[in-house]
Write an enzyme that holds these catalytic residues in place. Sequence first.
Site, short mmCIF file in Angstrom:
data_model
loop_
_atom_site.label_atom_id
_atom_site.label_comp_id
_atom_site.label_asym_id
_atom_site.label_seq_id
_atom_site.Cartn_x
_atom_site.Cartn_y
_atom_site.Cartn_z
N HIS A 1 41.82 30.36 36.79
CA HIS A 1 41.60 29.07 37.47
C HIS A 1 40.65 29.21 38.66
CE1 HIS A 1 45.42 29.63 40.10
NE2 HIS A 1 44.42 29.63 40.93
N GLU B 1 43.50 24.34 36.49
CA GLU B 1 44.29 25.20 35.63
C GLU B 1 43.76 25.19 34.20
OE1 GLU B 1 46.30 27.17 36.90
OE2 GLU B 1 47.94 26.27 38.01
N ASP C 1 40.76 22.70 47.74
CA ASP C 1 42.04 22.16 47.27
C ASP C 1 43.10 22.14 48.38
OD1 ASP C 1 42.28 24.92 47.43
OD2 ASP C 1 42.58 25.24 45.30
N ASN D 1 44.94 33.40 35.88
CA ASN D 1 44.74 32.75 34.58
C ASN D 1 43.33 32.16 34.46
OD1 ASN D 1 44.96 30.63 36.34
ND2 ASN D 1 46.78 29.72 35.43
C1 GLP Z 1 45.11 29.75 44.59
C2 GLP Z 1 43.95 28.89 45.07
C3 GLP Z 1 42.63 29.35 44.51
C4 GLP Z 1 42.52 30.86 44.68
C5 GLP Z 1 43.56 31.51 43.82
C6 GLP Z 1 43.53 33.03 43.90
O1 GLP Z 1 45.80 29.20 43.54
N1 GLP Z 1 44.11 27.52 44.80
O2 GLP Z 1 41.56 28.67 45.16
O3 GLP Z 1 41.23 31.29 44.30
O4 GLP Z 1 44.84 31.06 44.20
O5 GLP Z 1 44.21 33.45 45.04
P1 GLP Z 1 44.20 34.91 45.60
O6 GLP Z 1 42.86 35.11 46.22
O7 GLP Z 1 45.30 34.94 46.60
O8 GLP Z 1 44.43 35.82 44.44
#
Ligand code: GLP
Length: 243
Positions: free
Chosen positions: A138, A143, A67, A136
């Site tokens: 995702h 989402e 992404d 959440n």
């Molecule tokens: C972001 C990214 C995801 C990632 C998530 C969790 O929103 N788009 O790909 O897995 O956050 O992030 P973190 O590893 O910082 O908790």
Amino acid sequence: MRIIEAQDYKDMSRKAANIISAQMILKPESVIGLATGSTPIGVYDQLTEGYKKGDLDFSKIHTVNLDEYKGIDAENKQSYHYFMNQHLFSRVNIELQNTFVPDGMNENQDEECQRYEKLIAGLGGVDLQLLGLGHNGHIGFNEPAEVFVKQTHCVSLSEKTIQANQRFFESKKQVPKQAYTMGIGTIMSARKILIIISGEDKAEAVKKSFGEEISPHVPASILQLHHDVTVIADKAALSKLDI
Ligand code: GLP
């Protein structure tokens, strides 16, 4: 679904890097799907170590990122493009032209989403997709929603995600409201999936994703249907899941 318990963040990172390393050694021209966020940083450090020790060769590897924020260019320090250069691409012998991230600056959503889908298909699909997990549930930027969106698309980020990602920006106002993300179908098409999770703050999301029913309200729950998915989570993240 294999669930592997790690002692802590470092152990999780080492185990995940070992799996990616095995993939790269077995198939040096692998297409690896990459993730951003704070969770994979330790994995990228370990992969860099592997390269420095002479155990890993990235010269034939192709990567596709999950992404990217919309409206942010690759030079912007908050972009996922920049993140990947900083944490992995600039540290190993990967050819930059073999690394792909959605183009956050392409205003034409349909064009960008189709381009990215075609690009992945043109590479022959993803051999191993690395994922993190949002609070959440995702994955990528898919989402919670009423339906699973199949292909790469442009999403409006939820309030929870904007809040969670605020820590990387100077203020909440600067967090982009939209992003391009691989769809659930794109992710599920990967031949292997590796999801890494650390910390007690993710324990509820882990329980909902892997211990309860499959629902688009918890996007990661779809992974229960994938034929080759490995979850590597530390004790804290697994604390609410019965295994
Ligand atoms: C972001 C990214 C995801 C990632 C998530 C969790 O929103 N788009 O790909 O897995 O956050 O992030 P973190 O590893 O910082 O908790």
